[in-house]
Design an enzyme around this catalytic site. Structure first.
Site, mmCIF file in Angstrom:
data_model
loop_
_atom_site.group_PDB
_atom_site.id
_atom_site.type_symbol
_atom_site.label_atom_id
_atom_site.label_comp_id
_atom_site.label_asym_id
_atom_site.label_seq_id
_atom_site.Cartn_x
_atom_site.Cartn_y
_atom_site.Cartn_z
ATOM 1 N N THR A 198 -2.900 -7.409 -8.384
ATOM 2 C CA THR A 198 -1.699 -7.536 -7.739
ATOM 3 C C THR A 198 -1.336 -6.845 -6.594
ATOM 4 O O THR A 198 -0.683 -6.573 -5.304
ATOM 5 C CB THR A 198 -0.869 -6.558 -8.539
ATOM 6 N N ARG A 199 -2.782 -6.290 -6.180
ATOM 7 C CA ARG A 199 -3.260 -6.049 -4.880
ATOM 8 C C ARG A 199 -2.541 -4.446 -4.791
ATOM 9 O O ARG A 199 -2.503 -3.797 -3.497
ATOM 10 C CB ARG A 199 -2.623 -6.960 -3.453
ATOM 11 N N LYS A 200 -2.886 -3.819 -6.062
ATOM 12 C CA LYS A 200 -2.048 -2.455 -5.788
ATOM 13 C C LYS A 200 -3.498 -1.360 -6.240
ATOM 14 O O LYS A 200 -4.450 -1.836 -7.321
ATOM 15 C CB LYS A 200 -1.175 -2.360 -7.404
ATOM 16 N N THR A 201 -3.349 -0.550 -5.538
ATOM 17 C CA THR A 201 -4.829 0.505 -5.462
ATOM 18 C C THR A 201 -4.243 1.841 -5.862
ATOM 19 O O THR A 201 -2.687 2.238 -5.386
ATOM 20 C CB THR A 201 -5.898 0.307 -4.695
ATOM 21 N N GLU A 203 8.609 -2.719 -1.604
ATOM 22 C CA GLU A 203 7.901 -3.969 -2.522
ATOM 23 C C GLU A 203 8.231 -4.223 -3.538
ATOM 24 O O GLU A 203 8.829 -5.531 -4.206
ATOM 25 C CB GLU A 203 6.509 -2.903 -3.221
#
Length: 189
Positions: A183-186, A13
């Site tokens: 950010t589409r981070k979880t 990433e």
């Protein structure tokens, strides 16, 4: 990672983010390239927009699950080599420039493992260039500190990594009219 936790799983990433950053940076400045770290730092020098913090019960549950997964039936190594009455102090260092985030999760990990104190020494949510730097300290039974260390650093490293990458994206789109919304981070849990 920003605080020294292993972030090998985030490398692809990061590489992808840098490519996006470089393309946007060239577009913004008519092909001219300026230091991306300066752009990121400058972009988060203002008060950041943040979401509501995780609910205390949700944070406790997340940390409890992480500690249970990490320790299983106990810290066998700590019990074998560290005297039960040994006391210690631990320092959490930020090793690389970036945005520190996740001190509440680190505090919870140390507390659940049995540490007696946790002191945050740095503010979260702002770009920090002064590294290496001590950002927190914990003290208490040595076994408790060792039991909490991996979970605390993993959560702190993961959350700081997300905050740092987000700051880089914000810096990369500065002046383009675009806004970073997600950010589409979880985080597990």
């Amino acid at each position: 990672g920003v605080v020294g936790a292993d972030r090998g799983h985030q490398e692809p990433e990061h590489v992808g983010a840098m490519a996006v950053d470089q393309r946007l940076e060239r577009r913004k400045h008519g092909g001219a390239h300026r230091s991306l770290n300066v752009a990121y730092r400058d972009s988060v020098s203002h008060t950041p927009t943040t979401l509501a913090p995780m609910k205390p019960d949700d944070l406790r549950e997340l940390v409890a699950r992480a500690l249970a997964e990490d320790l299983g039936s106990g810290d066998i190594t700590g019990e074998a080599v560290v005297p039960a009455d040994a006391r210690a102090r631990a320092s959490v260092l930020q090793k690389a420039p970036g945005v520190l985030f996740g001190l509440a999760a680190a505090r919870e990990a140390f507390a659940q493992a049995g540490a007696e104190s946790f002191e945050a020494l740095a503010a979260e949510g702002r770009w920090r260039d002064r590294v290496p730097d001590t950002v927190a300290r914990a003290s208490g039974p040595a076994r408790a500190l060792l039991a909490a260390e991996r979970v605390a650093l993993n959560l702190l490293g993961h959350l700081s990594g997300i905050a740092t990458l987000t700051a880089r994206f914000v810096g990369a789109v500065e002046g383009t009219g675009a806004r970073i919304l997600d950010t589409r981070k979880t985080t597990p849990g």
